[in-house]
Design a protein around this motif. Structure first.
Motif, mmCIF file in Angstrom:
data_model
loop_
_atom_site.group_PDB
_atom_site.id
_atom_site.type_symbol
_atom_site.label_atom_id
_atom_site.label_comp_id
_atom_site.label_asym_id
_atom_site.label_seq_id
_atom_site.Cartn_x
_atom_site.Cartn_y
_atom_site.Cartn_z
ATOM 1 N N LYS A 1 0.479 9.115 -6.528
ATOM 2 C CA LYS A 1 0.887 10.351 -6.652
ATOM 3 C C LYS A 1 1.850 10.909 -7.615
ATOM 4 C CE LYS A 1 0.273 11.056 -1.712
ATOM 5 N NZ LYS A 1 0.949 11.287 -0.098
ATOM 6 N N THR B 1 0.836 -1.133 0.063
ATOM 7 C CA THR B 1 -0.156 0.020 -0.003
ATOM 8 C C THR B 1 0.968 1.104 -0.051
ATOM 9 O OG1 THR B 1 -1.782 -1.093 1.043
ATOM 10 C CG2 THR B 1 -1.942 1.308 1.127
ATOM 11 N N ILE C 1 0.400 4.048 -2.900
ATOM 12 C CA ILE C 1 0.171 5.500 -2.431
ATOM 13 C C ILE C 1 1.209 6.329 -3.110
ATOM 14 C CG2 ILE C 1 0.029 7.114 -0.906
ATOM 15 C CD1 ILE C 1 -1.361 5.147 0.972
ATOM 16 N N TYR D 1 -6.218 6.301 -3.513
ATOM 17 C CA TYR D 1 -4.984 6.126 -4.167
ATOM 18 C C TYR D 1 -4.997 5.114 -5.295
ATOM 19 C CZ TYR D 1 -3.339 9.242 -0.615
ATOM 20 O OH TYR D 1 -3.296 10.338 -0.025
ATOM 21 N N ALA E 1 -5.209 2.913 1.701
ATOM 22 C CA ALA E 1 -5.153 2.966 0.345
ATOM 23 C C ALA E 1 -6.249 3.708 -0.517
ATOM 24 C CB ALA E 1 -5.091 1.427 -0.252
#
Length: 374
Positions: free
Chosen positions: A203, A195, A199, A246, A243
């Motif tokens: 991003k 996770t 993430i 994301y 999560a």
């Protein structure tokens, strides 16, 4: 030097065959236990994640495409288009591109495969996976699919992939493959570590390509055996680890063979999408993601090996799966695994998932898929 730099060194070496050819290994091990109970099939389709509806296009998960010559790629992709396939899923494998070190890039093979797919009019799902030894978690560097030691470094790789290939027409990026399976996340799956990578990669990709569709890595239909983690359990853990928010869709591999897609079995990956309690869908809904879709980034059934089914069963499975995907608003994609058999070893189920035999002869499913796609 950045991957997306025009000065990036490129070469035309063949990819290492570790990941693509171990993709079903733990599933086959599970089926050795459940062989009297189950059997599935491999498919693929991508649709717009922002407007839920049933899938309108079908794709192929083809890890071997990267290793083919440009002419073979063009011929295979043309044949796929001929039966209605319009999507291709393949690896953007970090290890294959940066095996020479942090400042070394060898992206010739991936460039060629993406160019071939786009020239054929195919949409592309790139799996952001693999990890070179210099970036791997301590003790895993010798594994075919080691986990990254640093989420920051992995996110940089994801950013480089999006920056290079989004301008070339790639719109979907899948964050790893089967992270709940120890074969792809050694020494054992770790939802928190995965996770963190998800993430960071989300991003990074959105920063360079805001419209990109970013999928969580397709989860395998494993059991909680002390090493591998059941897909529903793993997804629950992902949400517990932050999560939510994301990913744009949940990747899943609902293999069910020898059972058909429309046959309920408590152990079936297909059934666990929405019929078991809990299910992939119920976990998504409970965590505020009921409006997001499941992307079936692999599904299929082998026609040989210890866990094999008949060609008729494979054809029926694929027909049912495509029909269900077309009719189900919360399914965003379906990718068939895979285009052609990898070999003829009767002791190895992995060799037999193709729509074509190893010799290139069409199986029954070839025509069935064409008819199902319409």
């Amino acid at each position: 030097m950045a991957l997306h730099s025009e000065n990036t060194t490129i070469a035309n070496t063949r990819p290492r065959r570790g990941i693509g050819h171990r993709r079903r290994r733990s599933l086959v091990a599970l089926l050795a236990v459940l062989v009297a109970l189950g059997a599935a099939i491999a498919f693929s389709v991508v649709s717009n994640a922002s407007t839920p509806h049933g899938v309108t296009q079908v794709g192929i998960a083809d890890p071997d495409l990267l290793g083919e010559s440009a002419s073979t790629q063009a011929a295979q992709l043309a044949a796929m288009k001929g039966i209605g396939i319009t999507e291709i899923r393949m690896d953007a494998n970090w290890d294959w591109v940066q095996y020479g070190g942090e400042n070394s890039f060898d992206c010739g093979q991936l460039d060629q495969a993406v160019a071939s797919a786009r020239a054929a009019g195919m949409s592309v799902d790139l799996i952001v996976d693999g990890c070179p030894p210099w970036a791997a978690l301590s003790g895993t560097a010798g594994d075919p699919s080691p986990q990254p030691a640093s989420s920051t470094q992995y996110a940089q790789w994801a950013s480089e992939v999006a920056a290079r290939y989004a301008p070339r027409g790639v719109g979907t990026f899948e964050i790893w493959n089967e992270p709940n399976n120890a074969a792809f996340w050694p020494p054992a799956p770790n939802p928190a570590a995965y996770t963190a990578d998800l993430i960071a990669a989300y991003k990074a990709i959105k920063k360079v390509d805001p419209p990109a569709v970013v999928l969580s890595g397709g989860l395998a239909p494993e059991t909680n055996d002390g090493t591998d983690i059941n897909a529903v359990t793993f997804l629950q853990d992902m949400y517990a680890d932050g999560a939510q928010g994301y990913f744009d869709g949940v990747g899943f591999h609902p293999y069910s063979f020898p059972a058909l897609a429309n046959t309920y079995e408590s152990w079936s990956g297909w059934s666990s999408m929405d019929q078991t309690s809990p299910s992939i869908r119920s976990v998504m809904t409970a965590n505020g993601d009921g409006a997001k879709q499941i992307y079936i980034t692999e599904v299929g059934a082998p026609t040989g090996g210890p866990a094999g089914v008949s060609q008729t069963a494979q054809a029926t499975e694929l027909t049912q799966a495509i029909a269900t995907a077309k009719a189900t608003s919360w399914i965003g994609a379906i990718y068939l695994y895979t285009w052609q058999d990898d070999g003829t070893d009767t002791t190895n189920t992995e060799d037999w998932f193709g729509l074509l035999t190893y010799a290139g002869v069409q199986k029954s499913a070839y025509t069935s898929v064409k008819n199902a796609i319409g």
